[in-house]
Write a protein that holds these residues in place. Structure first.
Motif, PDB file in Angstrom:
ATOM      1  N   UNK A   1       0.854  -1.181   0.000  1.00 59.14           N
ATOM      2  CA  UNK A   1       0.000   0.000   0.000  1.00 59.14           C
ATOM      3  C   UNK A   1       0.893   1.235   0.000  1.00 59.14           C
ATOM      4  N   UNK A   2       1.346   1.635  -1.161  1.00 62.68           N
ATOM      5  CA  UNK A   2       2.293   2.737  -1.269  1.00 62.68           C
ATOM      6  C   UNK A   2       1.652   4.084  -0.961  1.00 62.68           C
ATOM      7  N   UNK A   3       0.369   4.231  -1.232  1.00 63.64           N
ATOM      8  CA  UNK A   3      -0.301   5.516  -0.957  1.00 63.64           C
ATOM      9  C   UNK A   3      -0.347   5.788   0.541  1.00 63.64           C
ATOM     10  N   UNK A   4      -0.616   4.767   1.331  1.00 63.50           N
ATOM     11  CA  UNK A   4      -0.670   4.955   2.783  1.00 63.50           C
ATOM     12  C   UNK A   4       0.719   5.266   3.338  1.00 63.50           C
ATOM     13  N   UNK A   5       1.747   4.625   2.805  1.00 62.81           N
ATOM     14  CA  UNK A   5       3.115   4.908   3.232  1.00 62.81           C
ATOM     15  C   UNK A   5       3.554   6.312   2.852  1.00 62.81           C
ATOM     16  N   UNK A   6       3.165   6.749   1.685  1.00 63.58           N
ATOM     17  CA  UNK A   6       3.497   8.116   1.250  1.00 63.58           C
ATOM     18  C   UNK A   6       2.802   9.150   2.121  1.00 63.58           C
ATOM     19  N   UNK A   7       1.561   8.881   2.497  1.00 64.33           N
ATOM     20  CA  UNK A   7       0.820   9.788   3.375  1.00 64.33           C
ATOM     21  C   UNK A   7       1.490   9.878   4.742  1.00 64.33           C
ATOM     22  N   UNK A   8       1.993   8.755   5.244  1.00 63.80           N
ATOM     23  CA  UNK A   8       2.681   8.749   6.544  1.00 63.80           C
ATOM     24  C   UNK A   8       3.999   9.498   6.464  1.00 63.80           C
ATOM     25  N   UNK A   9       4.729   9.292   5.382  1.00 62.60           N
ATOM     26  CA  UNK A   9       6.043   9.909   5.242  1.00 62.60           C
ATOM     27  C   UNK A   9       5.948  11.416   5.036  1.00 62.60           C
ATOM     28  N   UNK A  10       5.033  11.859   4.212  1.00 64.90           N
ATOM     29  CA  UNK A  10       4.900  13.284   3.888  1.00 64.90           C
ATOM     30  C   UNK A  10       3.966  13.956   4.879  1.00 64.90           C
ATOM     31  N   UNK A  11       4.425  14.127   6.099  1.00 58.61           N
ATOM     32  CA  UNK A  11       3.592  14.740   7.133  1.00 58.61           C
ATOM     33  C   UNK A  11       3.632  16.261   7.030  1.00 58.61           C
ATOM     34  N   UNK A  12       2.886  16.926   7.913  1.00 56.17           N
ATOM     35  CA  UNK A  12       2.739  18.379   7.858  1.00 56.17           C
ATOM     36  C   UNK A  12       4.078  19.088   8.035  1.00 56.17           C
ATOM     37  N   UNK A  13       4.880  18.656   8.994  1.00 51.86           N
ATOM     38  CA  UNK A  13       6.151  19.336   9.255  1.00 51.86           C
ATOM     39  C   UNK A  13       7.102  19.211   8.070  1.00 51.86           C
ATOM     40  N   UNK A  14       7.158  18.054   7.457  1.00 50.25           N
ATOM     41  CA  UNK A  14       8.033  17.857   6.300  1.00 50.25           C
ATOM     42  C   UNK A  14       7.591  18.734   5.135  1.00 50.25           C
ATOM     43  N   UNK A  15       6.289  18.848   4.910  1.00 51.41           N
ATOM     44  CA  UNK A  15       5.786  19.712   3.834  1.00 51.41           C
ATOM     45  C   UNK A  15       6.084  21.177   4.126  1.00 51.41           C
ATOM     46  N   UNK A  16       6.016  21.567   5.412  1.00 52.43           N
ATOM     47  CA  UNK A  16       6.239  22.962   5.793  1.00 52.43           C
ATOM     48  C   UNK A  16       7.690  23.373   5.589  1.00 52.43           C
TER      49      UNK A  16
END
Length: 88
Positions: free
Chosen positions: A52-67
Motif C-alpha cells: 500500500x504505497x499511498x498509505x506509506x506516502x501519506x505517513x512519510x509526507x507529514x505536515x512538518x516535512x511539507x512545511x
C-alpha cells in the motif's frame, strides 16, 4: 527530607528528562496509530505484507516535512540577512 532531593539545581534535569520522555511518547503514539507497517490488531497482522504505497506516502509526507521543504535551513533568517546582505 524532600528538600534534600528537590533542590533548584535539579529542575533543568527534570525538564530535560520530561521533554525526552514526551518526544519518545509522541513518536511511539505516532508510529502505533499512523505507521502502515505497524499492525496492532490480530486481523491486520493476519493480512501479511501489503503493498500500500499511498498509505506509506501519506505517513512519510507529514505536515512538518511539507512545511520545511522549501525553507532555507536558517535559525534566524532576519539576523542573517542583516549581517550578510549589503543592502542593509
Amino acid at each position: 527530607m524532600s528538600s534534600r532531593w528537590l533542590r533548584p539545581e535539579v529542575y533543568p534535569l527534570f525538564a530535560a528528562t520530561g521533554v525526552a520522555v514526551g518526544i519518545c511518547g509522541f513518536s511511539l503514539i505516532r508510529n502505533i496509530t499512523g505507521n502502515p507497517e505497524v499492525r496492532v490488531t490480530k486481523e491486520n497482522r493476519a493480512a501479511g505484507v501489503l503493498d500500500n504505497h499511498a498509505e506509506g506516502e501519506k505517513y512519510k509526507e507529514n505536515f512538518l516535512r511539507k512545511y520545511v521543504r522549501n525553507k532555507h535551513p536558517e535559525i534566524m533568517p532576519g539576523i542573517n540577512k542583516f549581517f550578510t546582505d549589503p543592502k542593509y
